[in-house]
Structures are given as structure tokens and as C-alpha cells.
Scaffold this motif. Structure first.
Motif, PDB file in Angstrom:
ATOM      1  N   ALA A   1       5.199   4.574  -1.192  1.00 20.08           N
ATOM      2  CA  ALA A   1       4.923   5.615  -2.394  1.00 20.08           C
ATOM      3  C   ALA A   1       6.353   6.360  -2.534  1.00 20.08           C
ATOM      4  N   ARG A   2       7.522   6.320  -1.931  1.00 19.00           N
ATOM      5  CA  ARG A   2       8.711   6.996  -2.148  1.00 19.00           C
ATOM      6  C   ARG A   2       9.824   5.988  -2.948  1.00 19.00           C
TER       7      ARG A   2
ATOM      8  N   GLU B   1       8.790  -5.539   3.396  1.00 20.83           N
ATOM      9  CA  GLU B   1       8.251  -5.106   4.582  1.00 20.83           C
ATOM     10  C   GLU B   1       8.949  -4.715   5.604  1.00 20.83           C
TER      11      GLU B   1
ATOM     12  N   GLU C   1       8.268   5.169   3.143  1.00 17.00           N
ATOM     13  CA  GLU C   1       6.952   4.638   2.790  1.00 17.00           C
ATOM     14  C   GLU C   1       6.938   4.132   1.153  1.00 17.00           C
TER      15      GLU C   1
ATOM     16  N   GLU D   1       0.913  -1.238  -0.024  1.00 22.94           N
ATOM     17  CA  GLU D   1      -0.067   0.206   0.020  1.00 22.94           C
ATOM     18  C   GLU D   1       0.968   1.208   0.009  1.00 22.94           C
ATOM     19  N   PRO D   2       0.444   2.307  -0.500  1.00 22.92           N
ATOM     20  CA  PRO D   2       1.402   3.532  -0.661  1.00 22.92           C
ATOM     21  C   PRO D   2       1.843   4.042   0.487  1.00 22.92           C
ATOM     22  N   HIS D   3       1.243   3.826   1.741  1.00 21.48           N
ATOM     23  CA  HIS D   3       1.810   4.530   3.007  1.00 21.48           C
ATOM     24  C   HIS D   3       2.313   3.416   3.885  1.00 21.48           C
ATOM     25  N   GLU D   4       2.304   2.219   3.350  1.00 23.38           N
ATOM     26  CA  GLU D   4       2.950   1.118   4.160  1.00 23.38           C
ATOM     27  C   GLU D   4       4.325   1.340   4.339  1.00 23.38           C
ATOM     28  N   ALA D   5       5.035   0.787   5.578  1.00 24.54           N
ATOM     29  CA  ALA D   5       6.355   1.232   5.788  1.00 24.54           C
ATOM     30  C   ALA D   5       7.188  -0.034   4.838  1.00 24.54           C
TER      31      ALA D   5
END
Length: 284
Positions: free
Chosen positions: A62-63, A89, A60, A33-37
Motif C-alpha cells: 500500500a505504500r 515479492e 507494505e 495485496e495492500p498489506h503484502e510485504a
């Protein structure tokens, strides 16, 4: 030949170990997910220590594209061929205040014998090894059950099982035995796949006490060497218990070194043997 982390993850999973959920950066958007660490790792040919080359980042999801681009530039500037960016993950690691809880595990072929090395890990693995030397288990001669007994007495095993004063158990004997059985399987699979070394550092415990392989690299033998069983000579056992000559290779001048201790014990023993010290660079 260098074996990168993604290959180690694949081999580890087949052996029964649990690497983190991961994907090549091209597939990261479909995996996270985009905000997943996540952890972004830059893989380069011959790059054994990614953190030292600035090839590890916690961000995150997304980056990951921007982070990986800068990472590639650093890896290539250090002289390594870029393999790709692996996105993993982030694992919630079980810890004990003030005590190391990460393990260093090496599964390697040493002079024809596959051996598991197990000790304190993390970025300070070499320094910690001086405080609590790693355990060494030749897989053909030591069973996972026998290794578990030694691990339970080791500083790391005592920490993981909560047997040090003021600590709590982070895992169980059953989960450690499962880990050791997987390492024995890993040695078998590595040999069959033509590898000579697999290093995993760190191996940690997650919140459920399950050992997790967070990082790994390895090396493949340049060419496969067929192993041919060699029959013991008839006088093998008698020579072992009543030798006429004993050679000790690599005796150190340090009084606490294994070779020195063995030589001293033989010198003081009342045995009718010839002792040969093999140390070509030393005059005495």
C-alpha cells in the motif's frame, strides 16, 4: 548499454531461473495485496548498485507510490535517468546462523569466451571473495555436471548442502544441478540477445531450497560481433605438449599470484623452451 533488473528477470526466467514475482509500480495494485510485504526497487540508467543510492525499500504494498516518488528523486539527484520502480515479492531466504548463504553469479563474455563466475554474494561479496575465491567455468569447456562437483567442494556449496559441521542441508544436489544448467542456458541466451554481461547478486535459496535470483543488472555489447569458427592448425596438439616458446602475460611480483607461480614452475623445470614474460610497465 545498460541492462536493467526487469530485463534480467525476463532473461533469467527464459533460461529456467526463478526471479521473484514482480511488476512495474503502475501494475503493483493488481499484482499484490495492500498489506503484502514487498521490495520497491528504483531502476536508473547505469545504476549498478541500487542500495548505495537509497533505491531499495522493504514496505507494505500500500505504500509503494510514496516510497517510489522519494526514491526517484534520489536516483535522479545521483545523475541517473529514471527508468521506473519495480515492485517485487519478499522472499523467505534460507539461512545458517553465522555463515553467509547468498551467492554472487556473473555470466559474462570475456575475450570471446562465455564464463560463469560463482561465489559468495550479498553486499559484502568483495570481502568474502578473499576468504573463498569464486569459481570460474568457461561454458564451452566445462559442463554443468563438472561444475557441480567443484561447487560441492566450495565453501558456499558445503554450506548450502549442509556439509559443514553443525549445519543442515538447505537444498539438494539435484536443485544445484538444475541451477547450473540454467546458468549455461542463460549464457547462450545472453549471447544470442547481444549481451556481454549479466550479474545476479544475490542469488539465494528459498524455504524449499530453490535458488532464486533477487537482483540483477547487465550490459549489452555496443554492436553484435559474429563469431567465426577457426580451425586448429595441424601442429596444434604437438605445440601444446612440446612448445618451443611460452609467453606469460601479466606476471605479478606477488609470490602467490597465478602468473608468478607459473613463471617459477617454468623456470625450475628442465624444458628446452624460451619463456617470454609480458609485463610492459615493469623493468625486470
Amino acid at each position: 548499454m545498460f541492462v536493467d533488473e526487469e530485463q534480467v528477470y525476463r532473461l533469467a526466467r527464459l533460461a529456467g531461473l526463478t526471479p521473484p514475482r514482480h511488476a512495474w509500480i503502475e501494475d503493483a495494485a493488481a499484482t499484490f495485496e495492500p498489506h503484502e510485504a514487498v521490495v520497491v526497487k528504483g531502476l536508473g540508467e547505469g545504476l549498478w548498485h541500487k542500495s548505495e543510492a537509497g533505491a531499495v525499500a522493504f514496505v507494505e504494498a500500500a505504500r509503494v507510490e510514496d516510497v517510489a516518488a522519494a526514491m526517484r528523486a534520489r536516483v535522479e539527484a545521483a545523475g541517473h535517468r529514471w527508468i521506473g520502480a519495480l515492485v517485487c515479492e519478499q522472499i523467505d531466504i534460507a539461512k545458517v546462523d553465522g555463515l553467509p548463504t547468498e551467492a554472487f553469479v556473473s555470466v559474462a563474455e570475456r575475450q570471446g569466451i562465455w564464463t560463469v563466475m560463482f561465489g559468495l554474494g550479498g553486499v559484502r561479496a568483495e570481502a568474502l571473495a578473499q576468504l573463498a575465491p569464486p569459481l570460474l567455468w568457461p561454458v564451452a569447456w566445462v559442463s554443468p555436471e563438472e561444475a557441480l562437483v567443484e561447487l560441492e567442494d566450495h565453501f558456499l556449496g558445503q554450506t548450502w548442502l549442509g556439509r559443514l559441521r553443525g549445519t543442515r542441508a538447505l537444498t539438494t544436489e539435484a536443485k544445484l544441478e538444475t541451477l547450473l544448467r540454467a546458468l549455461w542456458s542463460l549464457a547462450e541466451r545472453a549471447a544470442a540477445d547481444g549481451l556481454r554481461l549479466v550479474e545476479m547478486n544475490p542469488v539465494v535459496l528459498d524455504g524449499q531450497g530453490t535458488p532464486r535470483v533477487l537482483d540483477g543488472v547487465g550490459a549489452r555489447a555496443h554492436e553484435a560481433v559474429a563469431t567465426v569458427p577457426v580451425a586448429r592448425p595441424p601442429a596444434f596438439l604437438s605445440a601444446l605438449v612440446a612448445p618451443r616458446r611460452i609467453a606469460i602475460a601479466g606476471v605479478s611480483a606477488r609470490a602467490d599470484s597465478p602468473g608468478h607461480v607459473i613463471a617459477q614452475n617454468l623456470a625450475q623445470a628442465d624444458l628446452a623452451i624460451t619463456c617470454i614474460i609480458v609485463k610492459p610497465e615493469a623493468e625486470t
